[in-house]
Structures are given as C-alpha cells and as structure tokens.
Write a protein that holds these residues in place. Structure first.
Motif, mmCIF file in Angstrom:
data_model
loop_
_atom_site.group_PDB
_atom_site.id
_atom_site.type_symbol
_atom_site.label_atom_id
_atom_site.label_comp_id
_atom_site.label_asym_id
_atom_site.label_seq_id
_atom_site.Cartn_x
_atom_site.Cartn_y
_atom_site.Cartn_z
ATOM 1 N N GLN A 184 -74.167 -121.048 -1.437
ATOM 2 C CA GLN A 184 -73.380 -122.121 -2.032
ATOM 3 C C GLN A 184 -74.042 -122.695 -3.280
ATOM 4 O O GLN A 184 -73.367 -123.065 -4.234
ATOM 5 C CB GLN A 184 -73.167 -123.243 -1.004
ATOM 6 C CG GLN A 184 -72.243 -122.875 0.140
ATOM 7 C CD GLN A 184 -72.245 -123.926 1.230
ATOM 8 O OE1 GLN A 184 -73.289 -124.297 1.757
ATOM 9 N NE2 GLN A 184 -71.068 -124.436 1.563
ATOM 10 N N ILE A 185 -75.385 -122.765 -3.266
ATOM 11 C CA ILE A 185 -76.106 -123.422 -4.361
ATOM 12 C C ILE A 185 -76.333 -122.463 -5.528
ATOM 13 O O ILE A 185 -76.027 -122.778 -6.683
ATOM 14 C CB ILE A 185 -77.438 -123.999 -3.850
ATOM 15 C CG1 ILE A 185 -77.139 -125.147 -2.877
ATOM 16 C CG2 ILE A 185 -78.311 -124.482 -5.008
ATOM 17 C CD1 ILE A 185 -78.342 -125.699 -2.167
ATOM 18 N N CYS A 186 -76.882 -121.287 -5.237
ATOM 19 C CA CYS A 186 -77.099 -120.276 -6.277
ATOM 20 C C CYS A 186 -77.410 -118.958 -5.571
ATOM 21 O O CYS A 186 -78.545 -118.723 -5.145
ATOM 22 C CB CYS A 186 -78.238 -120.679 -7.206
ATOM 23 S SG CYS A 186 -78.370 -119.662 -8.694
ATOM 24 N N ASN A 187 -76.419 -118.118 -5.440
ATOM 25 C CA ASN A 187 -76.524 -116.905 -4.629
ATOM 26 C C ASN A 187 -77.658 -115.992 -5.087
ATOM 27 O O ASN A 187 -77.827 -115.730 -6.277
ATOM 28 C CB ASN A 187 -75.195 -116.151 -4.686
ATOM 29 C CG ASN A 187 -75.136 -115.021 -3.684
ATOM 30 O OD1 ASN A 187 -75.848 -115.022 -2.688
ATOM 31 N ND2 ASN A 187 -74.278 -114.055 -3.944
ATOM 32 N N LEU A 188 -78.440 -115.491 -4.128
ATOM 33 C CA LEU A 188 -79.599 -114.642 -4.422
ATOM 34 C C LEU A 188 -79.280 -113.151 -4.357
ATOM 35 O O LEU A 188 -80.056 -112.329 -4.854
ATOM 36 C CB LEU A 188 -80.730 -114.942 -3.433
ATOM 37 C CG LEU A 188 -81.304 -116.350 -3.467
ATOM 38 C CD1 LEU A 188 -82.241 -116.561 -2.281
ATOM 39 C CD2 LEU A 188 -82.032 -116.610 -4.777
ATOM 40 N N GLU A 189 -78.214 -112.804 -3.725
ATOM 41 C CA GLU A 189 -77.896 -111.388 -3.527
ATOM 42 C C GLU A 189 -77.398 -110.727 -4.820
ATOM 43 O O GLU A 189 -76.802 -111.391 -5.663
ATOM 44 C CB GLU A 189 -76.850 -111.252 -2.422
ATOM 45 C CG GLU A 189 -77.338 -111.682 -1.044
ATOM 46 C CD GLU A 189 -78.465 -110.818 -0.512
ATOM 47 O OE1 GLU A 189 -78.640 -109.683 -1.002
ATOM 48 O OE2 GLU A 189 -79.186 -111.282 0.389
ATOM 49 N N PRO A 190 -77.662 -109.421 -4.976
ATOM 50 C CA PRO A 190 -78.325 -108.491 -4.044
ATOM 51 C C PRO A 190 -79.846 -108.581 -4.181
ATOM 52 O O PRO A 190 -80.425 -108.114 -5.174
ATOM 53 C CB PRO A 190 -77.811 -107.112 -4.493
ATOM 54 C CG PRO A 190 -77.545 -107.287 -5.960
ATOM 55 C CD PRO A 190 -77.135 -108.715 -6.167
ATOM 56 N N LEU A 191 -80.502 -109.183 -3.182
ATOM 57 C CA LEU A 191 -81.921 -109.523 -3.288
ATOM 58 C C LEU A 191 -82.821 -108.292 -3.271
ATOM 59 O O LEU A 191 -83.770 -108.200 -4.066
ATOM 60 C CB LEU A 191 -82.293 -110.474 -2.153
ATOM 61 C CG LEU A 191 -83.664 -111.131 -2.248
ATOM 62 C CD1 LEU A 191 -83.840 -111.871 -3.570
ATOM 63 C CD2 LEU A 191 -83.874 -112.096 -1.076
ATOM 64 N N VAL A 192 -82.541 -107.350 -2.395
ATOM 65 C CA VAL A 192 -83.367 -106.136 -2.319
ATOM 66 C C VAL A 192 -83.326 -105.384 -3.647
ATOM 67 O O VAL A 192 -84.357 -104.961 -4.184
ATOM 68 C CB VAL A 192 -82.886 -105.226 -1.171
ATOM 69 C CG1 VAL A 192 -83.557 -103.862 -1.247
ATOM 70 C CG2 VAL A 192 -83.181 -105.879 0.183
ATOM 71 N N ASP A 193 -82.143 -105.235 -4.196
ATOM 72 C CA ASP A 193 -81.993 -104.500 -5.457
ATOM 73 C C ASP A 193 -82.754 -105.180 -6.602
ATOM 74 O O ASP A 193 -83.321 -104.511 -7.471
ATOM 75 C CB ASP A 193 -80.515 -104.382 -5.825
ATOM 76 C CG ASP A 193 -79.751 -103.478 -4.875
ATOM 77 O OD1 ASP A 193 -80.400 -102.689 -4.162
ATOM 78 O OD2 ASP A 193 -78.510 -103.564 -4.840
ATOM 79 N N LYS A 194 -82.755 -106.504 -6.607
ATOM 80 C CA LYS A 194 -83.455 -107.227 -7.675
ATOM 81 C C LYS A 194 -84.948 -106.905 -7.658
ATOM 82 O O LYS A 194 -85.545 -106.588 -8.693
ATOM 83 C CB LYS A 194 -83.232 -108.733 -7.520
ATOM 84 C CG LYS A 194 -81.846 -109.188 -7.945
ATOM 85 C CD LYS A 194 -81.634 -110.659 -7.636
ATOM 86 C CE LYS A 194 -80.233 -111.069 -8.072
ATOM 87 N NZ LYS A 194 -79.795 -112.331 -7.477
ATOM 88 N N TRP A 195 -85.564 -107.008 -6.476
ATOM 89 C CA TRP A 195 -86.999 -106.736 -6.398
ATOM 90 C C TRP A 195 -87.297 -105.277 -6.743
ATOM 91 O O TRP A 195 -88.280 -104.982 -7.426
ATOM 92 C CB TRP A 195 -87.525 -107.072 -4.998
ATOM 93 C CG TRP A 195 -87.669 -108.546 -4.738
ATOM 94 C CD1 TRP A 195 -86.800 -109.346 -4.069
ATOM 95 C CD2 TRP A 195 -88.757 -109.389 -5.150
ATOM 96 N NE1 TRP A 195 -87.272 -110.635 -4.029
ATOM 97 C CE2 TRP A 195 -88.468 -110.695 -4.687
ATOM 98 C CE3 TRP A 195 -89.947 -109.171 -5.854
ATOM 99 C CZ2 TRP A 195 -89.333 -111.770 -4.902
ATOM 100 C CZ3 TRP A 195 -90.802 -110.242 -6.070
ATOM 101 C CH2 TRP A 195 -90.497 -111.524 -5.609
ATOM 102 N N ARG A 196 -86.476 -104.375 -6.270
ATOM 103 C CA ARG A 196 -86.704 -102.949 -6.565
ATOM 104 C C ARG A 196 -86.588 -102.676 -8.069
ATOM 105 O O ARG A 196 -87.350 -101.880 -8.619
ATOM 106 C CB ARG A 196 -85.709 -102.090 -5.788
ATOM 107 C CG ARG A 196 -86.069 -101.954 -4.321
ATOM 108 C CD ARG A 196 -85.161 -101.017 -3.580
ATOM 109 N NE ARG A 196 -85.604 -100.871 -2.191
ATOM 110 C CZ ARG A 196 -84.791 -100.639 -1.170
ATOM 111 N NH1 ARG A 196 -83.486 -100.490 -1.374
ATOM 112 N NH2 ARG A 196 -85.270 -100.522 0.055
ATOM 113 N N THR A 197 -85.668 -103.362 -8.707
ATOM 114 C CA THR A 197 -85.500 -103.181 -10.148
ATOM 115 C C THR A 197 -86.762 -103.586 -10.911
ATOM 116 O O THR A 197 -87.087 -103.000 -11.943
ATOM 117 C CB THR A 197 -84.297 -104.013 -10.640
ATOM 118 O OG1 THR A 197 -83.108 -103.549 -9.984
ATOM 119 C CG2 THR A 197 -84.112 -103.865 -12.143
#
Length: 279
Positions: A184-197
């Motif tokens: 609701q505040i600030c969506n983090l997904e897709p979280l796994v993909d972000k770190w892998r990138t």
C-alpha cells in the motif's frame, strides 16, 4: 523443539518484558526477526576469540535499528549483558537505548537508526575487508520498509559490482511497515528480480524455520556474489493479537493486561510471570 527454538522463544518473552517496562518500543519487527538473530549469534557467526566485548569475530550491523529489543534480548541470551538490564530499555542513563549506540554498548559494531545507513556501512566494511584480503564475514539485517530508501540500491549496486562475497544481507520480509502494508505504501515487488539485477545471489526462506534458515546462512558457496536472504516472516510473530497488525509496529505502550496476554501467548506460565516480576 530445538535448542535455538527454545532460545528464540525466550528472546521473544524478553522483548515483550523490556518493552512493557520501557512503555515504548517496537514489538512487531523485533518479534519477526527473533529467529534470525538467535541463529546468527548462537549458530552462524564465528565465535568470539579475541575480544570479550564482542558478540562475534564476524561483523553484524542491525540496519533496522529500531529492532534493538530483539538485539538486546539475544545479547542477554549470550551473557553479554545482564537479563535484568533489559527492563531499563529506553530509560535515561541506560546503555540500552532505542537504537544501537556503540558508545554505550561496545559489542555493537555500528550505531544505527536512520534507515538505509546501516546497510551502507556494512557494504563499506565488506569492501574494506576485501581490500585487506581479510576473510571475516559481514552480516546485516534490513527491514522491508527500509528497502524503500535510495541508498539501499546504491549500496546493492556497489556490492554487486565489486563482488563483495563476504557480505550477507538478510531482509526481514514481514510485508508491513509503520502504518500499513509495503504494497500500500510503496510496493517492493518484484523483490527477487531487483536484487538479482544488481548482481546478488538471492535465496528465499521461511524466516521462522530454523533448519532452513541455518542451512541458508551457513551455506559456503564458491560464488563471488554478495548474498541476500529474503526471509519471509510474520510481524509480531508469536503474539496472536499482534501478528500481521501494523498497529504493533511501534512506538507503543503495553498495558498490564496486554503484557500478560502477550506473555501467555508466548507460552509463559504463571510461575514464569512471577519470576519476571522478581528480576
């Protein structure tokens, strides 16, 4: 129940006890990371061999600095501080302040509070160790709401680029922050993909499953990448009326009845409650 599971249960009771006496604190995120911290300090990080004022020969930075009730409770379980001192949490002149303070608690590696900064320091320590060919490891615990800070991703980019393989970041992914859900505040997904990138080795685990956590944290891989463990947790874990409720993020004052109900939910007997009164 394993030994570390028993310790984590005691840690949770001590968290509630300390926050009750402080009349202020952050129970939700402290309870969600109790299993992680218990395993780090009791099983994962190298035993302290050189300095009695340190928890470990490895480095640990509590980037989500408001979760000190959990850090202090684990320190008490390791005998670094007296259990009785936990009820001085947030009191004037107490070393156990609302955020870690290296001046008053020398076993803390970094003073933290402003979200994102602890992670940045952890990245810097890992780079320094790499330059010195020092094999000590660096562990840092982040909150999920903390991932909305820009410097987290600057640090992630830097660590991935420089292949800081001694660095392990753990995300306490309980899906809630101060007032509502992350989504609701600030969506983090897709979280796994972000770190892998950003060039990280990403592992997802149940943040309350001790064997799963232990296997992941102790895995010795030949990877040159930094590692991030996305630990799926429950905010307020173990206290039924706090679980998955943003209200119990903090800073909150527990009434006597709320304290008793929380301790009972954590398996505290009447005899144990009386023992707490006498500490």
């Amino acid at each position: 129940m394993t030994t570390t599971e028993k310790i984590a249960r005691q840690v949770r009771k001590d968290i509630i006890w300390s926050i009750y006496h402080a009349k202020s604190g952050h129970p939700g995120g402290s309870l969600s990371c109790s299993d992680i911290l218990t395993l780090l300090f009791h099983r994962v990080m190298s035993p302290n061999k050189s300095n009695k004022n340190r928890l470990s020969d490895d480095y640990f930075i509590l980037s989500k600095g408001h979760a000190t009730p959990a850090l202090y409770a684990v320190a008490a379980s390791k005998g670094l501080i007296r259990r009785a001192d936990l009820k001085t949490l947030r009191s004037i002149n107490s070393p156990l302040q609302g955020h870690p303070d290296v001046q008053h608690t020398p076993w803390v590696d970094v003073s933290t509070g402003s979200l994102g900064q602890g992670f940045s320091v952890a990245v810097g320590i890992a780079k320094g160790l790499q330059l010195k060919n020092n094999l000590k490891r660096v562990f840092t615990l982040l909150g999920d709401g903390e991932l909305q800070e820009g410097q987290i991703w600057e640090g992630a980019m830097f660590a991935g680029h420089h292949k800081l393989s001694q660095l392990t970041a753990i995300v306490d992914y309980n899906k809630l922050q101060s007032d509502a859900t992350n989504k609701q505040i600030c969506n983090l997904e897709p979280l796994v993909d972000k770190w892998r990138t950003f060039g990280w080795n990403v592992v997802e685990v149940d943040g309350h499953a001790h064997q799963q956590l232990l296997t992941t944290l102790m895995a010795d891989t030949a990877s040159t990448q930094p590692k991030v463990v996305i630990a799926h947790t429950v905010k307020g874990k173990g206290v039924d009326y706090m679980e998955n409720m943003p209200l119990w993020h903090g800073s909150v004052t527990l009434s006597e009845q709320q304290y008793i109900d929380a301790m009972t939910s954590l398996g505290c007997s009447l005899a144990e409650l009386e023992e707490y009164q006498n500490v």
